[in-house]
Design an enzyme around this catalytic site. Structure first.
Site, PDB file in Angstrom:
ATOM      1  N   ASP A  83      -5.826   9.775 -16.181  1.00  0.00           N
ATOM      2  CA  ASP A  83      -6.074   8.894 -14.460  1.00  0.00           C
ATOM      3  C   ASP A  83      -5.324   9.317 -13.468  1.00  0.00           C
ATOM      4  O   ASP A  83      -4.457  10.121 -14.624  1.00  0.00           O
ATOM      5  CB  ASP A  83      -6.191   7.124 -14.906  1.00  0.00           C
ATOM      6  CG  ASP A  83      -6.017   6.320 -13.934  1.00  0.00           C
ATOM      7  OD1 ASP A  83      -6.602   7.387 -12.643  1.00  0.00           O
ATOM      8  OD2 ASP A  83      -4.857   5.937 -13.765  1.00  0.00           O
ATOM      9  N   LEU A  84      -5.133   9.569 -12.615  1.00  0.00           N
ATOM     10  CA  LEU A  84      -4.608   9.686 -12.024  1.00  0.00           C
ATOM     11  C   LEU A  84      -3.266   9.300 -11.441  1.00  0.00           C
ATOM     12  O   LEU A  84      -2.563   9.055 -11.960  1.00  0.00           O
ATOM     13  CB  LEU A  84      -4.725  10.524 -10.536  1.00  0.00           C
ATOM     14  CG  LEU A  84      -4.035  11.260  -9.245  1.00  0.00           C
ATOM     15  CD1 LEU A  84      -3.568  12.261 -10.080  1.00  0.00           C
ATOM     16  CD2 LEU A  84      -4.749  10.969  -7.983  1.00  0.00           C
ATOM     17  N   ASP A  85      -3.600   8.086 -10.820  1.00  0.00           N
ATOM     18  CA  ASP A  85      -2.484   7.267 -10.068  1.00  0.00           C
ATOM     19  C   ASP A  85      -2.043   6.357 -10.946  1.00  0.00           C
ATOM     20  O   ASP A  85      -2.619   5.701 -11.690  1.00  0.00           O
ATOM     21  CB  ASP A  85      -3.284   5.801  -9.181  1.00  0.00           C
ATOM     22  CG  ASP A  85      -4.051   7.340  -7.965  1.00  0.00           C
ATOM     23  OD1 ASP A  85      -2.699   7.333  -6.982  1.00  0.00           O
ATOM     24  OD2 ASP A  85      -5.476   6.777  -7.759  1.00  0.00           O
ATOM     25  N   THR A 106       1.931   6.859  -7.465  1.00  0.00           N
ATOM     26  CA  THR A 106       1.008   6.226  -6.342  1.00  0.00           C
ATOM     27  C   THR A 106       0.656   5.074  -6.066  1.00  0.00           C
ATOM     28  O   THR A 106       0.234   4.829  -5.278  1.00  0.00           O
ATOM     29  CB  THR A 106      -0.138   7.004  -5.944  1.00  0.00           C
ATOM     30  OG1 THR A 106      -0.765   7.488  -7.289  1.00  0.00           O
ATOM     31  CG2 THR A 106       0.174   8.767  -5.620  1.00  0.00           C
ATOM     32  N   LYS A 162      -6.341  -1.519  -9.506  1.00  0.00           N
ATOM     33  CA  LYS A 162      -5.993  -0.563 -10.275  1.00  0.00           C
ATOM     34  C   LYS A 162      -7.109   0.326 -10.408  1.00  0.00           C
ATOM     35  O   LYS A 162      -7.687  -0.387 -11.427  1.00  0.00           O
ATOM     36  CB  LYS A 162      -5.269  -0.871 -11.626  1.00  0.00           C
ATOM     37  CG  LYS A 162      -3.380  -0.574 -10.613  1.00  0.00           C
ATOM     38  CD  LYS A 162      -2.318  -0.872 -11.877  1.00  0.00           C
ATOM     39  CE  LYS A 162      -0.814  -1.452 -11.004  1.00  0.00           C
ATOM     40  NZ  LYS A 162       0.086  -1.989 -11.823  1.00  0.00           N
ATOM     41  N   SER A 213     -10.332  10.373 -12.338  1.00  0.00           N
ATOM     42  CA  SER A 213      -9.812   9.227 -11.437  1.00  0.00           C
ATOM     43  C   SER A 213     -10.911   8.835 -10.232  1.00  0.00           C
ATOM     44  O   SER A 213     -11.877   9.896 -10.091  1.00  0.00           O
ATOM     45  CB  SER A 213      -9.054  10.280 -10.765  1.00  0.00           C
ATOM     46  OG  SER A 213      -8.500   9.421  -9.278  1.00  0.00           O
ATOM     47  N   ALA A 214     -10.923   7.636  -9.782  1.00  0.00           N
ATOM     48  CA  ALA A 214     -11.668   7.029  -9.110  1.00  0.00           C
ATOM     49  C   ALA A 214     -11.248   7.620  -7.138  1.00  0.00           C
ATOM     50  O   ALA A 214     -11.763   7.184  -6.382  1.00  0.00           O
ATOM     51  CB  ALA A 214     -11.248   5.731  -8.774  1.00  0.00           C
ATOM     52  N   LYS A 235     -15.361   2.563 -12.557  1.00  0.00           N
ATOM     53  CA  LYS A 235     -14.903   1.868 -13.715  1.00  0.00           C
ATOM     54  C   LYS A 235     -14.720   0.437 -13.793  1.00  0.00           C
ATOM     55  O   LYS A 235     -14.107  -0.256 -12.447  1.00  0.00           O
ATOM     56  CB  LYS A 235     -12.739   2.499 -14.145  1.00  0.00           C
ATOM     57  CG  LYS A 235     -12.876   3.708 -13.901  1.00  0.00           C
ATOM     58  CD  LYS A 235     -11.280   4.433 -13.924  1.00  0.00           C
ATOM     59  CE  LYS A 235     -11.300   5.469 -13.862  1.00  0.00           C
ATOM     60  NZ  LYS A 235      -9.782   6.224 -13.676  1.00  0.00           N
ATOM     61  N   GLU A 243      -4.835   6.078 -19.152  1.00  0.00           N
ATOM     62  CA  GLU A 243      -5.168   4.996 -18.296  1.00  0.00           C
ATOM     63  C   GLU A 243      -3.901   4.279 -18.327  1.00  0.00           C
ATOM     64  O   GLU A 243      -3.043   3.110 -18.875  1.00  0.00           O
ATOM     65  CB  GLU A 243      -6.177   4.281 -19.065  1.00  0.00           C
ATOM     66  CG  GLU A 243      -7.670   4.998 -18.252  1.00  0.00           C
ATOM     67  CD  GLU A 243      -7.200   4.296 -16.822  1.00  0.00           C
ATOM     68  OE1 GLU A 243      -7.027   3.446 -16.027  1.00  0.00           O
ATOM     69  OE2 GLU A 243      -8.615   5.321 -15.774  1.00  0.00           O
ATOM     70  N   ASP A 244      -4.116   3.176 -16.795  1.00  0.00           N
ATOM     71  CA  ASP A 244      -2.791   2.550 -17.041  1.00  0.00           C
ATOM     72  C   ASP A 244      -3.442   1.609 -15.923  1.00  0.00           C
ATOM     73  O   ASP A 244      -2.553   0.287 -15.441  1.00  0.00           O
ATOM     74  CB  ASP A 244      -1.552   2.887 -15.205  1.00  0.00           C
ATOM     75  CG  ASP A 244      -2.764   3.690 -14.300  1.00  0.00           C
ATOM     76  OD1 ASP A 244      -3.254   3.764 -13.753  1.00  0.00           O
ATOM     77  OD2 ASP A 244      -2.252   2.137 -13.261  1.00  0.00           O
TER      78      ASP A 244
HETATM   79  C1  G6P Z   1      -7.425   4.814  -8.317  1.00  0.00           C
HETATM   80  C2  G6P Z   1      -6.837   4.066  -7.979  1.00  0.00           C
HETATM   81  C3  G6P Z   1      -7.122   2.674  -6.989  1.00  0.00           C
HETATM   82  C4  G6P Z   1      -7.291   3.659  -6.183  1.00  0.00           C
HETATM   83  C5  G6P Z   1      -8.579   4.199  -5.988  1.00  0.00           C
HETATM   84  C6  G6P Z   1      -9.709   4.446  -5.025  1.00  0.00           C
HETATM   85  O1  G6P Z   1      -8.302   4.157  -8.778  1.00  0.00           O
HETATM   86  O2  G6P Z   1      -5.848   2.984  -9.093  1.00  0.00           O
HETATM   87  O3  G6P Z   1      -6.050   1.882  -6.786  1.00  0.00           O
HETATM   88  O4  G6P Z   1      -8.373   2.526  -5.111  1.00  0.00           O
HETATM   89  O5  G6P Z   1      -8.119   5.397  -6.988  1.00  0.00           O
HETATM   90  O6  G6P Z   1      -8.389   6.233  -4.361  1.00  0.00           O
HETATM   91  P1  G6P Z   1      -8.510   6.902  -3.343  1.00  0.00           P
HETATM   92  O7  G6P Z   1      -7.608   7.937  -3.071  1.00  0.00           O
HETATM   93  O8  G6P Z   1      -9.436   7.043  -2.907  1.00  0.00           O
HETATM   94  O9  G6P Z   1      -8.452   6.079  -1.788  1.00  0.00           O
HETATM   95 MG    MG Z   2      -4.544   4.522 -12.321  1.00  0.00          MG
END
Ligand code: G6P
Ligand code: MG
Length: 217
Positions: free
Chosen positions: A8-10, A16, A44, A113-114, A144, A168-169
């Site tokens: 996952d990214l964030d 972030t 999240k 990542s989302a 997710k 994942e967090d």
């Molecule tokens: C991740 C983060 C979420 C965020 C989503 C969409 O999953 O954990 O907090 O809303 O991405 O990110 P974006 O950068 O497209 O708004």
């Molecule tokens: Mg995350």
């Protein structure tokens, strides 16, 4: 043995999550909605559109599509303003060591990542070249805990879901990994991520032997 390691990214690669929180908090405040760190756990791993709906739900606020679109743009512009000066220093502790180890061991490395902002973030923080495959919010229709994003990543790496490991967090992300029958590794607090197969406070807690065991299993 080649496995798929899906990140996952964030909140996993980069810190972030705190910027998402600040940007959402501004929207919530402008609507007089009380929005806490605890509420933020629900956002999240959740898409931008769905996140706004959750916040509006917290305040029992009904809104037109026009207003929602306006707030979504506001939130993203504010979020992006925090990323302007982003550099290598925002990669979370221990992440690079694990990415380097996986590269050395010739493992599949993917992003799942989302976020629709994933690529520029990976670029700015200098880790883009580690990833063989990137699946982000621009590539999936189901958010997710739907496993689509992780299944797609494994498929693009030509690796079976059963031979895939997800870092994942978020609760939603751990659930997605579990539904995909992948090994789920929670990065964060045990009380929140208790559904994960393994939990670590952060990447500095992950030993080389843990990764080697995953590879040889
Ligand atoms: C991740 C983060 C979420 C965020 C989503 C969409 O999953 O954990 O907090 O809303 O991405 O990110 P974006 O950068 O497209 O708004
Ligand atoms: Mg995350």
């Amino acid at each position: 043995n080649k496995k798929a390691f899906i990140f996952d990214l964030d909140g996993v690669i980069v810190d972030t999550a705190k910027y998402h929180f600040l940007a959402w908090q501004k929207i919530a405040q402008s609507l007089n909605i009380n929005f806490t760190h605890e509420d933020n756990e629900l956002l999240k791993g959740v898409s931008r559109v769905r996140s706004l709906d959750i916040i509006l739900g917290l305040g029992n606020v009904q809104a037109s599509q026009e207003d929602k679109d306006k707030w979504l743009i506001q939130k993203n512009e504010d979020y992006l303003s925090y990323l302007v000066d982003m550099d290598e220093s925002e990669v979370l502790p221990g992440v690079l060591k694990i990415l380097k180890l996986l590269k050395e061991k010739n493992q599949g490395i993917a992003l799942g990542s989302a976020s629709k902002n994933a690529r520029p973030i990976l670029e700015k923080t200098g880790v883009l070249s580690y990833f063989d495959v990137i699946v982000d919010g621009n590539d999936v229709t189901n958010a997710k805990p739907d496993p689509e994003v992780f299944l797609k990543a494994a498929q693009l790496l030509h690796i079976d879901p059963k031979n895939s490991i997800v870092f994942e967090d978020s609760v939603a992300g751990i659930q997605a990994a579990n539904i995909a029958e992948m090994v789920s590794v929670g990065i964060g607090e045990e009380t929140i991520l208790h559904e994960a197969d393994h939990i670590f406070k952060d990447f500095t807690q992950i030993e080389t032997s843990f990764i080697n065991d995953l590879i040889s299993q």
